[in-house]
Each structure stands twice: as structure tokens, then as C-alpha cells.
Design a protein around this motif. Structure first.
Motif, mmCIF file in Angstrom:
data_model
loop_
_atom_site.group_PDB
_atom_site.id
_atom_site.type_symbol
_atom_site.label_atom_id
_atom_site.label_comp_id
_atom_site.label_asym_id
_atom_site.label_seq_id
_atom_site.Cartn_x
_atom_site.Cartn_y
_atom_site.Cartn_z
ATOM 1 N N GLN A 191 -39.663 46.378 46.007
ATOM 2 C CA GLN A 191 -40.446 45.310 46.632
ATOM 3 C C GLN A 191 -39.904 45.013 48.028
ATOM 4 O OE1 GLN A 191 -39.700 42.547 43.096
ATOM 5 N NE2 GLN A 191 -41.765 41.931 43.713
ATOM 6 N N GLN A 192 -40.795 44.676 48.942
ATOM 7 C CA GLN A 192 -40.397 44.233 50.274
ATOM 8 C C GLN A 192 -40.531 42.714 50.289
ATOM 9 O OE1 GLN A 192 -39.501 46.787 52.605
ATOM 10 N NE2 GLN A 192 -38.584 45.131 53.800
ATOM 11 N N LEU A 193 -39.444 42.012 49.959
ATOM 12 C CA LEU A 193 -39.499 40.563 49.816
ATOM 13 C C LEU A 193 -39.619 39.854 51.160
ATOM 14 C CD1 LEU A 193 -36.790 40.024 47.037
ATOM 15 C CD2 LEU A 193 -39.247 40.423 46.775
ATOM 16 N N ILE A 194 -39.013 40.436 52.180
ATOM 17 C CA ILE A 194 -39.137 39.965 53.556
ATOM 18 C C ILE A 194 -39.352 41.205 54.411
ATOM 19 C CG2 ILE A 194 -38.030 38.718 55.463
ATOM 20 C CD1 ILE A 194 -36.212 37.375 53.406
ATOM 21 N N SER A 195 -40.169 41.124 55.433
ATOM 22 C CA SER A 195 -40.459 42.313 56.228
ATOM 23 C C SER A 195 -39.207 42.830 56.935
ATOM 24 C CB SER A 195 -41.541 42.029 57.265
ATOM 25 O OG SER A 195 -41.020 41.257 58.331
ATOM 26 N N GLU A 196 -39.159 44.134 57.125
ATOM 27 C CA GLU A 196 -38.032 44.759 57.818
ATOM 28 C C GLU A 196 -37.876 44.179 59.219
ATOM 29 O OE1 GLU A 196 -36.755 49.213 59.451
ATOM 30 O OE2 GLU A 196 -38.101 49.029 57.717
ATOM 31 N N ALA A 197 -38.990 43.957 59.910
ATOM 32 C CA ALA A 197 -38.940 43.434 61.277
ATOM 33 C C ALA A 197 -38.278 42.066 61.328
ATOM 34 C CB ALA A 197 -40.349 43.359 61.852
ATOM 35 N N THR A 198 -38.595 41.206 60.360
ATOM 36 C CA THR A 198 -38.020 39.861 60.352
ATOM 37 C C THR A 198 -36.529 39.900 60.076
ATOM 38 O OG1 THR A 198 -40.107 38.808 59.712
ATOM 39 C CG2 THR A 198 -38.088 37.603 59.213
ATOM 40 N N VAL A 199 -36.109 40.709 59.104
ATOM 41 C CA VAL A 199 -34.677 40.812 58.803
ATOM 42 C C VAL A 199 -33.925 41.347 60.016
ATOM 43 C CG1 VAL A 199 -32.915 41.810 57.290
ATOM 44 C CG2 VAL A 199 -35.118 41.118 56.334
ATOM 45 N N LYS A 200 -34.486 42.339 60.692
ATOM 46 C CA LYS A 200 -33.831 42.886 61.888
ATOM 47 C C LYS A 200 -33.750 41.840 62.998
ATOM 48 C CE LYS A 200 -34.573 47.837 61.233
ATOM 49 N NZ LYS A 200 -35.194 49.081 61.744
ATOM 50 N N GLU A 201 -34.779 41.028 63.128
ATOM 51 C CA GLU A 201 -34.770 39.969 64.136
ATOM 52 C C GLU A 201 -33.639 38.972 63.863
ATOM 53 O OE1 GLU A 201 -36.303 37.504 67.375
ATOM 54 O OE2 GLU A 201 -36.433 39.621 66.852
ATOM 55 N N PHE A 202 -33.504 38.566 62.612
ATOM 56 C CA PHE A 202 -32.493 37.577 62.245
ATOM 57 C C PHE A 202 -31.076 38.136 62.326
ATOM 58 C CE2 PHE A 202 -35.920 34.935 61.075
ATOM 59 C CZ PHE A 202 -35.452 33.682 60.716
ATOM 60 N N THR A 203 -30.913 39.438 62.153
ATOM 61 C CA THR A 203 -29.580 40.036 62.148
ATOM 62 C C THR A 203 -29.194 40.647 63.492
ATOM 63 O OG1 THR A 203 -30.486 42.101 61.217
ATOM 64 C CG2 THR A 203 -29.633 40.475 59.661
ATOM 65 N N THR A 204 -29.965 40.327 64.526
ATOM 66 C CA THR A 204 -29.688 40.823 65.875
ATOM 67 C C THR A 204 -29.036 39.723 66.709
ATOM 68 O OG1 THR A 204 -31.548 42.359 65.817
ATOM 69 C CG2 THR A 204 -30.753 41.725 67.986
ATOM 70 N N VAL A 205 -28.070 40.095 67.545
ATOM 71 C CA VAL A 205 -27.440 39.144 68.467
ATOM 72 C C VAL A 205 -28.524 38.548 69.372
ATOM 73 C CG1 VAL A 205 -25.788 38.868 70.353
ATOM 74 C CG2 VAL A 205 -25.243 40.366 68.424
ATOM 75 N N GLN A 206 -28.535 37.229 69.509
ATOM 76 C CA GLN A 206 -29.609 36.531 70.215
ATOM 77 C C GLN A 206 -29.314 36.208 71.680
ATOM 78 O OE1 GLN A 206 -32.692 35.743 68.600
ATOM 79 N NE2 GLN A 206 -31.783 37.213 67.176
ATOM 80 N N TYR A 207 -28.079 35.814 71.958
ATOM 81 C CA TYR A 207 -27.748 35.359 73.315
ATOM 82 C C TYR A 207 -26.473 36.036 73.840
ATOM 83 C CZ TYR A 207 -31.120 31.636 72.295
ATOM 84 O OH TYR A 207 -32.264 30.928 71.965
ATOM 85 N N PRO A 208 -26.456 37.371 73.896
ATOM 86 C CA PRO A 208 -25.238 38.045 74.367
ATOM 87 C C PRO A 208 -24.886 37.708 75.804
ATOM 88 C CG PRO A 208 -27.085 39.584 74.243
ATOM 89 C CD PRO A 208 -27.529 38.317 73.580
ATOM 90 N N GLU A 209 -25.901 37.371 76.595
ATOM 91 C CA GLU A 209 -25.643 37.032 78.004
ATOM 92 C C GLU A 209 -24.822 35.754 78.141
ATOM 93 O OE1 GLU A 209 -29.473 34.974 76.806
ATOM 94 O OE2 GLU A 209 -28.502 36.925 76.457
ATOM 95 N N ASN A 210 -24.788 34.939 77.080
ATOM 96 C CA ASN A 210 -23.991 33.706 77.063
ATOM 97 C C ASN A 210 -22.701 33.886 76.256
ATOM 98 O OD1 ASN A 210 -25.930 32.472 78.564
ATOM 99 N ND2 ASN A 210 -26.723 31.167 76.939
ATOM 100 N N GLU A 211 -22.345 35.145 76.013
ATOM 101 C CA GLU A 211 -21.157 35.473 75.216
ATOM 102 C C GLU A 211 -21.251 34.888 73.805
ATOM 103 O OE1 GLU A 211 -17.626 34.477 77.349
ATOM 104 O OE2 GLU A 211 -18.080 35.809 79.032
#
Length: 434
Positions: free
Chosen positions: A322-342
Motif C-alpha cells: 500500500q502507498q499510505l502517503i505519496s512518495e513525493a510528499t515523503v520526499k518533500e518532508f525528508t528534504t533539507v528546507q533552508y540550507p541557505e540559512n545553515e
């Protein structure tokens, strides 16, 4: 060795019969290309050193390679009196690991279903913030990445105590219509206290400087936000949408009310609030004052249950066909969001330091061999979970390092978790990316 082989054959047989769809598959490390002797020697040495130095009285380590458990071993005892040994199916207070195993999967699903938008003001969904000048424009993305400038922590316990004693208008020793939320065996919280907590959060300061500052304040709010949007009870929603489908048999809140056969590992001898050894009730005081059900802490679970939910994340939202949450959403949440701010955090998830692969073990977090795509979270009580979807390595460490008190911090100073995790990367000959 015979027991391990028999266990492995049993799980394989059940898997092929289709009778253990939700159960974990076990195999010897060597079957997955890992150096078994190296693992045993190194892990035993690190864990024995940790116990000897009183980093924790006991702990356990579970590691999965691909989707297969290759190591699960216990060490030490529940307390330093060496009476009750740690067992594989013990229940632990997960502390802040709750954040990524409680409210976060629900928030991810709601984003998936377009019921939440990461980039509109959080006040769009949480009305009390609409009239708060410094909060009304904060987005859920900023909040989950700890980039919003919110206060790190508020000690709400100060509001229910005076001169070392509990205020009777907030906490009483028996349940009633007004005092329903259970704080401990004989302590109950006034149902109106959560409103007081909300008012204090609403009035809390927000920094003008947008940089990484870890804050758990909104995780006190998230369970009620999830109920508001879904129309379902928060705990029921988690059980129906995640814990049930994943086969997490013990993962949940308030274990003392559920009569599990599993032993529950104690946490701290509380000399201030509960005046006793905390066992079976959440250690975190703020979660306790919410009746034990919160988004910042409160979940209890076994290593097996944590492996199931972390493997679900490692497989980007897929589990048991089963795909309980979409792959795209999980990847979005597990990606660094603000690297430019360290800021190295994902959305709710902890991530490796931005230059982690270049650091020596004692400065790295987690192991410097973990891939930049990996993610997880730690907990104040001595818990730590991490998933690496590139190297296909899931690491679970459970301890009660706060026993007998939270001053025991050698789990951190001795770099025990990084060192343990490092063993399993090296055991497979895995090298960091250039």
C-alpha cells in the motif's frame, strides 16, 4: 546461533504463507553482506562501555538492511539495581520521537490530500493565531523546519505548582467531570488547563531573526488541528491510517491503561512533580499536563514497531503493498528546507549536519557515513531512530538514559549513537559519497 536460525526460518515460512503480512523479516547479517563478527564485537564493546559509564542502565539496538532485520540485541537492565533485564519487546517512552511517529504522518497525509498547504499561513487552519501579529503569517513549512522563530520550550509545570506543591484548581488526586486527563496513577489535570497552555503559546514571543531554532510548541497543538481537519479522534486516526496498516501492535499513548504484557521501561525518578519513579506514564511534563496525549511526546512503543514505521518512511510511504502517503510528499518532508540559512532540518524530521560526511565521528551527527538523504529523530529519554533510503539502513536505539535523573548525559558526550550506527555502515563496506 541455533535460536537465530530457527527464528529466521520461522519468519521466512510465515512470510511465504502470507500469514505474517505485517511482521518483520529477520536474517543473519551475513545474508545481507554484512560482517557479522565485526558487528558483534563492536556493538558489544560500545554498549558495555555505555553501561559501565552510566550513560544508561540498559538499552537495545535494532538494525534493518533493506527491509530485513539483521540485528536486534538487548543490553543491561531497566535500572542500575540489575533486577529486571532489558527484553526485546520492552516498551519505551519515545519522547520527541513522538513528533515523527505521531502527528507528522497525519500532517503528511493531510498535505497529500490538499487539506493542508505548507506555504500558506498556519493561522489559515489554526484560528487563535489569526489575531497574533507575530504569528499570523508564519507558514507550516517554517514551523516544521524550526525556522519560524518560535520559543523553543515553555515550562508549563510552573503554572500548576506553587512553592513545590500542586495547585488544586489544576491538579487533583481523583478523576471527576472537570479532571479527566490522567497525569499519573493518582493525578488528574483540569480539562481547562489546555486553554491556559494555548493562551501562553499565543502570547509567546517570536524572534524576528529567521534561523534554525528547535521548537516543539506547535506539536502541542497539532493533535487538535488534526482532529479539527479530519473530524476524527486523533488516536483513532493514527491507528486506522498508520499503526493498524503497518502492524504496529503497541505503538500508542497511555500504555498503562492498555494492560500490555510487555514490560514498560521506567524513566526518571521525579522529585518535583510526580514525586516518584515515572513508569508507564509520559516523562515529558508538558505532554503529561495534556493528559499524556500530545504531539511533542507521549508515544510508547517497541523497537519492532519503530522499525516498521521507519521502514515505511525509508520506502517513501509504501508498506505491505500500500502507498499510505505519496512518495513525493515523503520526499518533500525528508528534504533539507533552508540550507541557505545553515538549517539542516527537514519538515519535522531531523537530518544530517550539512557537512556531515566531512566530519570526524565525534563531531558528526549522525554517523558521517549516513547519506545526505537520510533522516530520523532523537528523544530526550534516550531514544533515537534513523532511516537511510539510499544505503537502505534503518537504525533504532532505545534506552532510558534519564534514569535515575536527566543529569546523566554521557549518551551524548560519548557519541554512543553515532558510533553504533557507524558500525553497520562499515560492516557492509559502505563508504561515504565523494
Amino acid at each position: 546461533m541455533k535460536k537465530i536460525i530457527i527464528s529466521f526460518l520461522f519468519f521466512v515460512l510465515c512470510f511465504h504463507l502470507g500469514s505474517a503480512q505485517h511482521e518483520l523479516i529477520h536474517a543473519l547479517p551475513s545474508k545481507l553482506g554484512l560482517n557479522e563478527t565485526y558487528i558483534d564485537q563492536k556493538v558489544d564493546s560500545i554498549m558495555e562501555m555505555g553501561i559501565k559509564n552510566e550513560a544508561f542502565p540498559g538499552a537495545q539496538v535494532l538494525v534493518a538492511k533493506n527491509d530485513t532485520i539483521v540485528f536486534h540485541k538487548v543490553y543491561g537492565f531497566h535500572t542500575y539495581n540489575s533486577i529486571q533485564p532489558v527484553a526485546l519487546n520492552d516498551l519505551y517512552d519515545l519522547a520527541s520521537v513522538t513528533k515523527i511517529t505521531g502527528p507528522l504522518p497525519a500532517l503528511m497525509k493531510l498535505v497529500d490530500e490538499s487539506k493542508l498547504n505548507l506555504d500558506v499561513p498556519f493561522s489559515t487552519y489554526w484560528k487563535p493565531w489569526r489575531n497574533q501579529k507575530d504569528k499570523k503569517d508564519l507558514t507550516l513549512r517554517e514551523i516544521l523546519a524550526h525556522q519560524a522563530g518560535l520559543e523553543p520550550y515553555i515550562v508549563f509545570l510552573q503554572k500548576v505548582m506553587r512553592k513545590g506543591k500542586l495547585k488544586s484548581r489544576f491538579v487533583q488526586q481523583s478523576p471527576s467531570k472537570k479532571f479527566k486527563g490522567q497525569v499519573y496513577d493518582t493525578l488528574y489535570i483540569n480539562h481547562r488547563f489546555v486553554r491556559k497552555m494555548d493562551r501562553i503559546i499565543n502570547r509567546s514571543e517570536v524572534s524576528d531573526e529567521k534561523k534554525y531554532v528547535y521548537s516543539g510548541l506547535t506539536f502541542l497543538i497539532f493533535p487538535r488541528l488534526i482532529e479539527q481537519i479530519t473530524g476524527a479522534d486523533y488516536q483513532t486516526y493514527l491507528q486506522d491510517n498508520f499503526y493498524g496498516p503497518l502492524g504496529c501492535h503497541t505503538l500508542g499513548y497511555l500504555p498503562s491503561t492498555k494492560h500490555y504484557a510487555n514490560a514498560i521501561v521506567p524513566t526518571e525518578v521525579d522529585t518535583l512533580f510526580r514525586k516518584t519513579l515515572v513508569k508507564g506514564w509520559v516523562h515529558d511534563e508538558n505532554a503529561s499536563l495534556m493528559g499524556g496525549v500530545s504531539g511533542n511526546a507521549g508515544l510508547f512503543g517497541t523497537a519492532d514497531d519503530l522499525a516498521k514505521i521507519m521502514l515505511f518512511y525509508q520506502n517513501y510511504g509504501a508498506a505491505n503493498g500500500q502507498q499510505l502517503i505519496s512518495e513525493a510528499t515523503v520526499k518533500e518532508f525528508t528534504t533539507v528546507q533552508y540550507p541557505e540559512n545553515e538549517n539542516y532540518r527537514g519538515l519535522g524530521f531531523d537530518k544530517p549536519l550539512l557537512n556531515n560526511a566531512e566530519l570526524p565521528l565525534e563531531e558528526a551527527y549522525p554517523s558521517p557515513l549516513a547519506s545526505p538523504e537520510s533522516f530520523g529523530h532523537s528523544g530526550f529519554t534516550g531514544t533515537f531512530v534513523w532511516a537511510d533510503p539510499v544505503k537502505k539502513l534503518t537504525f533504532i536505539f532505545l534506552s532510558n538514559r534519564v534514569y535515575p535523573n536527566r543529569d546523566h548525559r554521557k549518551l551524548y558526550s560519548l557519541d554512543i549513537r553515532q558510533a553504533l550506527q557507524d558500525v553497520f555502515y562499515k560492516a557492509g563496506g559502505i563508504q561515504p559519497k565523494n
